[in-house]
Write a protein that holds these residues in place. Structure first.
Motif, PDB file in Angstrom:
ATOM      1  N   LEU A 212      -9.722   6.054   1.840  1.00 47.46           N
ATOM      2  CA  LEU A 212      -8.778   5.754   2.926  1.00 47.46           C
ATOM      3  C   LEU A 212      -7.864   4.588   2.563  1.00 47.46           C
ATOM      4  O   LEU A 212      -6.660   4.614   2.854  1.00 47.46           O
ATOM      5  CB  LEU A 212      -9.540   5.456   4.218  1.00 47.46           C
ATOM      6  N   ALA A 213      -8.421   3.578   1.924  1.00 47.23           N
ATOM      7  CA  ALA A 213      -7.616   2.415   1.541  1.00 47.23           C
ATOM      8  C   ALA A 213      -6.599   2.775   0.453  1.00 47.23           C
ATOM      9  O   ALA A 213      -5.484   2.248   0.449  1.00 47.23           O
ATOM     10  CB  ALA A 213      -8.526   1.284   1.060  1.00 47.23           C
TER      11      ALA A 213
ATOM     12  N   ALA B  51       0.798  -4.367   5.632  1.00 47.87           N
ATOM     13  CA  ALA B  51       0.029  -3.121   5.519  1.00 47.87           C
ATOM     14  C   ALA B  51      -0.523  -2.943   4.101  1.00 47.87           C
ATOM     15  O   ALA B  51      -1.666  -2.511   3.917  1.00 47.87           O
ATOM     16  CB  ALA B  51       0.910  -1.929   5.907  1.00 47.87           C
ATOM     17  N   LEU B  52       0.297  -3.283   3.106  1.00 47.47           N
ATOM     18  CA  LEU B  52      -0.149  -3.184   1.720  1.00 47.47           C
ATOM     19  C   LEU B  52      -1.295  -4.164   1.443  1.00 47.47           C
ATOM     20  O   LEU B  52      -2.297  -3.804   0.823  1.00 47.47           O
ATOM     21  CB  LEU B  52       1.022  -3.455   0.768  1.00 47.47           C
ATOM     22  N   LEU B  53      -1.160  -5.378   1.937  1.00 49.56           N
ATOM     23  CA  LEU B  53      -2.205  -6.384   1.753  1.00 49.56           C
ATOM     24  C   LEU B  53      -3.504  -5.959   2.446  1.00 49.56           C
ATOM     25  O   LEU B  53      -4.594  -6.075   1.872  1.00 49.56           O
ATOM     26  CB  LEU B  53      -1.734  -7.743   2.278  1.00 49.56           C
ATOM     27  N   ALA B  54      -3.390  -5.438   3.658  1.00 56.17           N
ATOM     28  CA  ALA B  54      -4.578  -4.973   4.388  1.00 56.17           C
ATOM     29  C   ALA B  54      -5.258  -3.815   3.648  1.00 56.17           C
ATOM     30  O   ALA B  54      -6.493  -3.766   3.559  1.00 56.17           O
ATOM     31  CB  ALA B  54      -4.203  -4.552   5.798  1.00 56.17           C
TER      32      ALA B  54
ATOM     33  N   ALA C   7       1.777   2.473   2.669  1.00 57.60           N
ATOM     34  CA  ALA C   7       2.150   1.172   3.248  1.00 57.60           C
ATOM     35  C   ALA C   7       3.666   1.060   3.377  1.00 57.60           C
ATOM     36  O   ALA C   7       4.407   1.374   2.450  1.00 57.60           O
ATOM     37  CB  ALA C   7       1.610   0.040   2.394  1.00 57.60           C
ATOM     38  N   GLY C   8       4.095   0.596   4.543  1.00 62.33           N
ATOM     39  CA  GLY C   8       5.526   0.458   4.797  1.00 62.33           C
ATOM     40  C   GLY C   8       6.016  -0.969   4.729  1.00 62.33           C
ATOM     41  O   GLY C   8       7.220  -1.210   4.789  1.00 62.33           O
TER      42      GLY C   8
END
Length: 175
Positions: free
Chosen positions: A99-100, A112-115, A107-108
């Motif tokens: 999922l990650a 979001a990318l960091l999370a 990621a937009g």
């Protein structure tokens, strides 16, 4: 033949059966894919940097997030493996990593990318902790002189921090 020798023969047979080889292959593949996926972001980081306008510091945060999450999650993952079983934790970690990975691709923006990278690192740490614990426990029955997991503390303790150990079950050794 003593009971200990019979037990060693049974364990050796388990390690060399086709099912044992397939199991080792599957866990090894999960670890290989997780390691490859961890570093897959490095060559595409310039694309993310241009798309999101990331500074050098933000790029470093994204690349370092996996290592940080892995470090933070590894010890609790071992404890969770003792509590709920290494198999369950490994399977949940594989799902989290899948999922990650999708989250990283979709990621937009920077948060979001960091999370997604932090979530991937958490799954990665759990696979490397619980997955190897599951493999060790299934293939060798655990170390002969330890009764609990690595988190158990005192040698021969069948409990890890008050919980029964499922990573390396106690063996009935006479020593």
């Amino acid at each position: 033949m003593s009971e200990t020798n019979e037990e060693e023969i049974v364990l050796q047979a388990t390690r060399t059966t086709a099912g044992g080889k397939l199991f080792r292959l599957l866990i090894g593949a999960l670890i290989l894919v997780s390691a490859a996926a961890q570093f897959a972001l490095v060559p595409v980081m310039p694309v993310y940097a241009r798309r999101f306008g990331l500074s050098g510091f933000e790029q470093g945060m994204v690349l370092g997030a996996t290592g940080l999450a892995t470090l933070v999650v590894s010890v609790p993952a071992g404890t969770l493996s003792d509590r709920f079983g290494a198999r369950r934790i490994t399977l949940a970690a594989g799902l989290l990593m899948a999922l990650a990975t999708a989250g990283q691709a979709l990621a937009g923006d920077f948060p979001a990318l960091l999370a997604a990278r932090l979530a991937f690192g958490a799954g990665y740490g759990m696979v490397w902790t619980a997955g190897l614990c599951w493999l060790a426990g299934a293939m060798a029955g655990g170390p002969p002189t330890l009764g609990g997991s690595v988190a158990a503390g005192p040698a021969r303790s069948p409990r890890a921090w008050g919980w029964p150990s499922r990573c390396w079950p106690p063996r009935s050794a006479s020593c």
